[in-house]
Design an enzyme around this catalytic site. Structure first.
Site, PDB file in Angstrom:
ATOM      1  N   LEU A 105       0.872  -1.163   0.000  1.00 32.51           N
ATOM      2  CA  LEU A 105       0.000   0.000   0.000  1.00 32.51           C
ATOM      3  C   LEU A 105       0.914   1.219   0.000  1.00 32.51           C
ATOM      4  O   LEU A 105       1.944   1.229   0.680  1.00 32.51           O
ATOM      5  CB  LEU A 105      -0.902   0.035   1.239  1.00 32.51           C
ATOM      6  CG  LEU A 105      -2.024  -1.005   1.330  1.00 32.51           C
ATOM      7  CD1 LEU A 105      -2.788  -0.825   2.640  1.00 32.51           C
ATOM      8  CD2 LEU A 105      -2.979  -0.898   0.150  1.00 32.51           C
ATOM      9  N   ASP A 106       0.541   2.246  -0.750  1.00 28.64           N
ATOM     10  CA  ASP A 106       1.361   3.443  -0.838  1.00 28.64           C
ATOM     11  C   ASP A 106       1.566   4.093   0.528  1.00 28.64           C
ATOM     12  O   ASP A 106       0.779   3.885   1.458  1.00 28.64           O
ATOM     13  CB  ASP A 106       0.723   4.473  -1.775  1.00 28.64           C
ATOM     14  CG  ASP A 106       0.583   3.947  -3.196  1.00 28.64           C
ATOM     15  OD1 ASP A 106       1.374   3.070  -3.572  1.00 28.64           O
ATOM     16  OD2 ASP A 106      -0.312   4.417  -3.908  1.00 28.64           O
ATOM     17  N   TYR A 107       2.574   4.920   0.614  1.00 28.97           N
ATOM     18  CA  TYR A 107       2.918   5.657   1.834  1.00 28.97           C
ATOM     19  C   TYR A 107       1.705   6.381   2.412  1.00 28.97           C
ATOM     20  O   TYR A 107       1.467   6.363   3.621  1.00 28.97           O
ATOM     21  CB  TYR A 107       4.030   6.655   1.487  1.00 28.97           C
ATOM     22  CG  TYR A 107       4.552   7.463   2.645  1.00 28.97           C
ATOM     23  CD1 TYR A 107       5.483   6.930   3.538  1.00 28.97           C
ATOM     24  CD2 TYR A 107       4.143   8.783   2.834  1.00 28.97           C
ATOM     25  CE1 TYR A 107       5.980   7.682   4.591  1.00 28.97           C
ATOM     26  CE2 TYR A 107       4.631   9.548   3.885  1.00 28.97           C
ATOM     27  CZ  TYR A 107       5.554   8.993   4.759  1.00 28.97           C
ATOM     28  OH  TYR A 107       6.037   9.751   5.801  1.00 28.97           O
ATOM     29  N   THR A 109      -1.493   5.727   1.756  1.00 22.75           N
ATOM     30  CA  THR A 109      -2.710   4.904   1.713  1.00 22.75           C
ATOM     31  C   THR A 109      -2.795   4.062   2.982  1.00 22.75           C
ATOM     32  O   THR A 109      -1.801   3.508   3.439  1.00 22.75           O
ATOM     33  CB  THR A 109      -2.705   3.988   0.477  1.00 22.75           C
ATOM     34  OG1 THR A 109      -2.643   4.795  -0.697  1.00 22.75           O
ATOM     35  CG2 THR A 109      -3.963   3.132   0.428  1.00 22.75           C
TER      36      THR A 109
END
Length: 246
Positions: A105-107, A109
């Site tokens: 998961l993105d930073y 998110t």
């Protein structure tokens, strides 16, 4: 691993060293030894008492573990970061096994992130052909119309990718603030999939959360907390992926 015989590549994958496919290549390339002897046959089976060495490093046979973390924003989905940013494994206090995230998961998110030391299980869930549903809720800038929303299922071009959502559901919209909250179901997991897809339509994501992964939800967890998956949940996720393939 029990005392029964298992295929060598499966044992390597379950140790978390790599995926089964890459383990097969390591065997073929002569990078694996069993009890001091070089093994290059893919059909080789081993027991729990056999000593396995991969790339001159003894294989540590950990018991497979499976965790679900409610990832908060501001963490990298990795076991280390060369820029000194916080990583998700820092949140798993009390976990002694060498676990790693399944996908990422993105930073910025938040939401469900699975971690394990079982490389075969991780590869099963991450491989594009298995198409396990992942449900996200996004707050976006702007209010797209029906034609623009339908484009999500047809596909949005971004760089060399065509990014799609299997389905969408508008949860709310605020004309005054010019924002919308939308639920998106994905089966692929390309890099920054939701953010790039929505930006491609002209509606940048302001906030993003993954609320469901296969049969798993965030029920009972708060941001930054985690729990072990039950054997039943692990089996359900494995079966879900395999059913989709079949």
């Amino acid at each position: 691993m029990s005392n029964t015989l298992e295929r060598l590549q499966k044992v390597i994958a379950q140790s978390g060293v790599t995926s089964r496919r890459k383990a097969e290549k390591l065997i073929i390339d002569g990078k694996v030894k069993v009890n001091g002897k070089l093994v290059t046959e893919l059909g080789t089976k081993v027991s729990a008492s056999d000593k396995i060495v991969v790339n001159n490093i003894p294989l540590e046979k950990e018991v497979p573990v499976y965790y679900m973390l409610y990832k908060p924003r501001g963490y990298i989905s990795s076991v280390k970061d060369d820029k000194g940013r916080k990583v998700v494994t820092e949140l798993l206090q009390g976990v002694n096994e060498r676990v790693f995230p399944i996908g990422r998961l993105d930073y910025d998110t938040s939401g469900i992130l699975l971690l394990t030391n079982d490389g075969e299980f991780a590869n099963l869930l991450m491989h594009p052909k298995y198409e396990v549903d992942k449900v996200y809720v996004a707050k976006i800038k702007g209010i797209p119309g029906k034609n623009e929303l339908n484009q999500l299922r047809k596909g949005v071009k971004s760089d060399n990718d065509i990014l799609k959502a299997v389905k969408y559901n508008v949860l709310s919209s605020d004309k005054e603030k010019n924002t919308m909250i939308i639920e998106l179901t994905l089966q692929e997991g390309k890099n920054k999939h939701v953010r790039r897809m929505m930006a491609g339509l002209g509606f940048p994501v302001m906030k993003l959360k993954r609320e469901r992964y296969g049969t798993l939800t965030l029920d009972g967890l708060k941001p930054g907390t985690y729990r072990a998956l039950t054997p039943k949940e692990v089996k359900q996720m494995r079966n879900l992926a395999m059913e989709i393939v079949e």
